[in-house]
Design an enzyme around this catalytic site. Structure first.
Site, PDB file in Angstrom:
ATOM      1  N   GLU A  90       3.549 -13.487   7.394  1.00 34.57           N
ATOM      2  CA  GLU A  90       3.810 -13.265   8.815  1.00 34.57           C
ATOM      3  C   GLU A  90       2.541 -13.065   9.641  1.00 34.57           C
ATOM      4  O   GLU A  90       2.566 -13.216  10.868  1.00 34.57           O
ATOM      5  CB  GLU A  90       4.758 -12.068   9.009  1.00 34.57           C
TER       6      GLU A  90
ATOM      7  N   HIS B  42       1.247 -11.579   2.728  1.00 36.91           N
ATOM      8  CA  HIS B  42       1.962 -11.476   3.997  1.00 36.91           C
ATOM      9  C   HIS B  42       1.910 -12.803   4.766  1.00 36.91           C
ATOM     10  O   HIS B  42       0.925 -13.088   5.448  1.00 36.91           O
ATOM     11  CB  HIS B  42       1.370 -10.362   4.861  1.00 36.91           C
TER      12      HIS B  42
ATOM     13  N   CYS C 166       5.798  -8.747  -0.027  1.00 36.52           N
ATOM     14  CA  CYS C 166       5.023  -7.578  -0.473  1.00 36.52           C
ATOM     15  C   CYS C 166       5.961  -6.555  -1.138  1.00 36.52           C
ATOM     16  O   CYS C 166       6.470  -6.804  -2.217  1.00 36.52           O
ATOM     17  CB  CYS C 166       4.254  -6.979   0.701  1.00 36.52           C
TER      18      CYS C 166
END
Length: 273
Positions: A179, A177, A82
């Site tokens: 994660e 993202h 990001c």
């Protein structure tokens, strides 16, 4: 025992700790540090790879934090996530602009370029044989020009450069993202970066971290006495438990009621410790 290490530089994202969690789930040791660390710190840390987190900032503003120069000079793989992608682009000669349309939430990104990071990872293929990933986006700004040497890795209709890579230098970046659990193959993406691209050995687990920490404390303290300010919060409580396991009665804890405990929690902390 020495472990391969991944360095995560935090630019202020709310989910930076999730990056660390995913890396640790791959049994690789990592640490989260501020993006303001020095070049010497990064060299001394000697990481197998570096991950740049997201942020609330805009990479094209002068007051914005940037990655230390050593990140791109050390010769290890780097993954920008990001904002991490945006500052990578700005610092290496690309361009970031404010997007006319903000993306927040579910998105389907089309894969391009068959890079090492994504070549074996896909959620579905359309009728034309194009591969797509189901991901989570959260951004207003976007990269509009890639730095020299980078190629397109993935895109969406509203974000033409949703991922880029310079595989000669081992630099990868994604606008989404990986994660968070909302990115379906996010864990596989991070595992590919850490294990296959960075070549980090998966020889670390949380249990061994505790054992190794206890041994280090024993060696460092020796026969000395230790005084610990104990507030009852997570940090001081874990520190107290580890140090006590290492040196027993050589540790004296001083309870500091900082005024932030819940009702009756002071008594609970005193009884527990």
């Amino acid at each position: 025992m020495k472990h391969d290490r991944i360095l995560i530089l935090d630019f202020g994202s709310q989910v930076t700790q999730l990056i660390a969690r995913r890396v640790r789930e791959a049994h690789v040791y990592c640490e989260v540090h501020s993006c303001e660390v020095t070049n010497d710190f990064i060299r001394d840390f000697n990481p197998k790879g570096i991950i740049l987190s997201g942020s609330h900032m805009s990479a094209y503003e002068e007051s914005t934090d940037v990655a230390p120069a050593a990140v791109f000079e050390l010769g290890v793989p780097v993954l920008g996530i990001c904002y991490g992608m945006q500052t990578m682009a700005e610092q290496l000669g690309g361009k970031v602009e404010s997007g006319a349309q903000r993306e927040f939430g579910y998105a389907e990104v089309r894969e391009h370029g068959h890079t090492k990071l994504l070549e074996k990872i896909s959620d579905f293929t359309n009728e034309e044989g194009q591969s797509f990933l189901k991901v989570w986006m959260s951004h207003g700004d976007k990269v509009t020009k890639m730095p020299e040497g980078f190629k397109l890795m993935c895109s969406t209709p509203s974000c033409p450069i949703a991922g880029m890579a310079d595989e000669k230098r081992g630099f990868y970046a994604v606008q989404f993202h990986p994660e968070v659990t909302h990115t379906v193959k996010g864990k596989e993406i991070l595992n590919t970066f850490v294990l296959d691209i960075c070549k980090a050995k998966p020889d670390w687990i949380m249990g061994s971290f505790a054992e190794e920490s206890v041994q280090k404390i024993k060696e460092q303290v020796g026969k000395d006495e230790v005084i610990l300010g104990l507030s009852g919060g997570v940090d001081s409580s874990v520190a107290a438990a580890l140090i006590h396991k290492a040196i027993g009665d050589q540790l004296t804890c001083v309870f500091v009621d900082n005024g932030l405990l819940r009702l009756h929690e002071r008594k609970q902390v005193e009884e527990t410790f």
